[in-house]
Design a protein around this motif. Sequence first.
Motif, PDB file in Angstrom:
ATOM      1  N   TYR A 115       7.440   7.935   5.581  1.00 55.13           N
ATOM      2  CA  TYR A 115       6.428   8.934   5.262  1.00 55.13           C
ATOM      3  C   TYR A 115       5.060   8.270   5.218  1.00 55.13           C
ATOM      4  O   TYR A 115       4.877   7.295   4.490  1.00 55.13           O
ATOM      5  CB  TYR A 115       6.711   9.584   3.904  1.00 55.13           C
ATOM      6  N   ALA A 116       4.127   8.809   5.976  1.00 54.29           N
ATOM      7  CA  ALA A 116       2.739   8.365   5.900  1.00 54.29           C
ATOM      8  C   ALA A 116       2.059   9.271   4.887  1.00 54.29           C
ATOM      9  O   ALA A 116       2.016  10.490   5.067  1.00 54.29           O
ATOM     10  CB  ALA A 116       2.064   8.473   7.258  1.00 54.29           C
ATOM     11  N   THR A 117       1.573   8.684   3.797  1.00 48.91           N
ATOM     12  CA  THR A 117       1.023   9.471   2.702  1.00 48.91           C
ATOM     13  C   THR A 117      -0.487   9.330   2.613  1.00 48.91           C
ATOM     14  O   THR A 117      -1.075   8.415   3.176  1.00 48.91           O
ATOM     15  CB  THR A 117       1.639   9.046   1.358  1.00 48.91           C
ATOM     16  N   GLU A 118      -1.096  10.238   1.897  1.00 55.92           N
ATOM     17  CA  GLU A 118      -2.530  10.195   1.661  1.00 55.92           C
ATOM     18  C   GLU A 118      -2.796   9.376   0.408  1.00 55.92           C
ATOM     19  O   GLU A 118      -2.483   9.800  -0.697  1.00 55.92           O
ATOM     20  CB  GLU A 118      -3.087  11.604   1.477  1.00 55.92           C
ATOM     21  N   GLY A 119      -3.293   8.160   0.583  1.00 56.60           N
ATOM     22  CA  GLY A 119      -3.636   7.314  -0.542  1.00 56.60           C
ATOM     23  C   GLY A 119      -2.488   6.514  -1.126  1.00 56.60           C
ATOM     24  O   GLY A 119      -2.686   5.709  -2.020  1.00 56.60           O
ATOM     25  N   GLY A 120      -1.278   6.692  -0.632  1.00 59.08           N
ATOM     26  CA  GLY A 120      -0.135   5.975  -1.178  1.00 59.08           C
ATOM     27  C   GLY A 120       0.499   4.997  -0.224  1.00 59.08           C
ATOM     28  O   GLY A 120       1.496   4.369  -0.531  1.00 59.08           O
TER      29      GLY A 120
ATOM     30  N   SER B 210       7.397   1.847  -1.254  1.00 62.98           N
ATOM     31  CA  SER B 210       6.093   2.037  -0.608  1.00 62.98           C
ATOM     32  C   SER B 210       5.506   0.710  -0.165  1.00 62.98           C
ATOM     33  O   SER B 210       5.680  -0.311  -0.804  1.00 62.98           O
ATOM     34  CB  SER B 210       5.135   2.777  -1.535  1.00 62.98           C
ATOM     35  N   PHE B 211       4.815   0.767   0.956  1.00 63.01           N
ATOM     36  CA  PHE B 211       4.125  -0.378   1.528  1.00 63.01           C
ATOM     37  C   PHE B 211       2.659   0.020   1.651  1.00 63.01           C
ATOM     38  O   PHE B 211       2.351   1.074   2.208  1.00 63.01           O
ATOM     39  CB  PHE B 211       4.662  -0.697   2.930  1.00 63.01           C
ATOM     40  N   ASN B 212       1.761  -0.794   1.114  1.00 55.26           N
ATOM     41  CA  ASN B 212       0.334  -0.499   1.245  1.00 55.26           C
ATOM     42  C   ASN B 212      -0.460  -1.788   1.304  1.00 55.26           C
ATOM     43  O   ASN B 212       0.091  -2.874   1.081  1.00 55.26           O
ATOM     44  CB  ASN B 212      -0.148   0.405   0.100  1.00 55.26           C
ATOM     45  N   THR B 213      -1.726  -1.648   1.594  1.00 54.89           N
ATOM     46  CA  THR B 213      -2.601  -2.822   1.714  1.00 54.89           C
ATOM     47  C   THR B 213      -3.695  -2.806   0.658  1.00 54.89           C
ATOM     48  O   THR B 213      -4.747  -3.392   0.850  1.00 54.89           O
ATOM     49  CB  THR B 213      -3.236  -2.881   3.114  1.00 54.89           C
ATOM     50  N   PHE B 214      -3.467  -2.122  -0.443  1.00 51.54           N
ATOM     51  CA  PHE B 214      -4.481  -2.051  -1.494  1.00 51.54           C
ATOM     52  C   PHE B 214      -4.799  -3.447  -2.002  1.00 51.54           C
ATOM     53  O   PHE B 214      -3.922  -4.249  -2.284  1.00 51.54           O
ATOM     54  CB  PHE B 214      -4.011  -1.192  -2.655  1.00 51.54           C
TER      55      PHE B 214
END
Length: 52
Positions: free
Chosen positions: A28-33, A45-49
């Motif tokens: 799932y490509a999420t908005e902000g997550g 979840s995988f993110n680059t924050f």
Amino acid sequence: MTELHTQELLPVAHIHRIFQDSEGYMWYATEGGGLCRDNGYQAHSFNTFGIN
């Protein structure tokens, strides 16, 4: 609208894209997550924050 059984495990509720890979994982490509991988029991979840 369809509710996901693992939706409460996702970091955000707004999903922009859904894809199923060859191993059966739902992505799932999420908005902000970030990007989330769901195996039907748990979501990761995988993110680059924080990465410049």
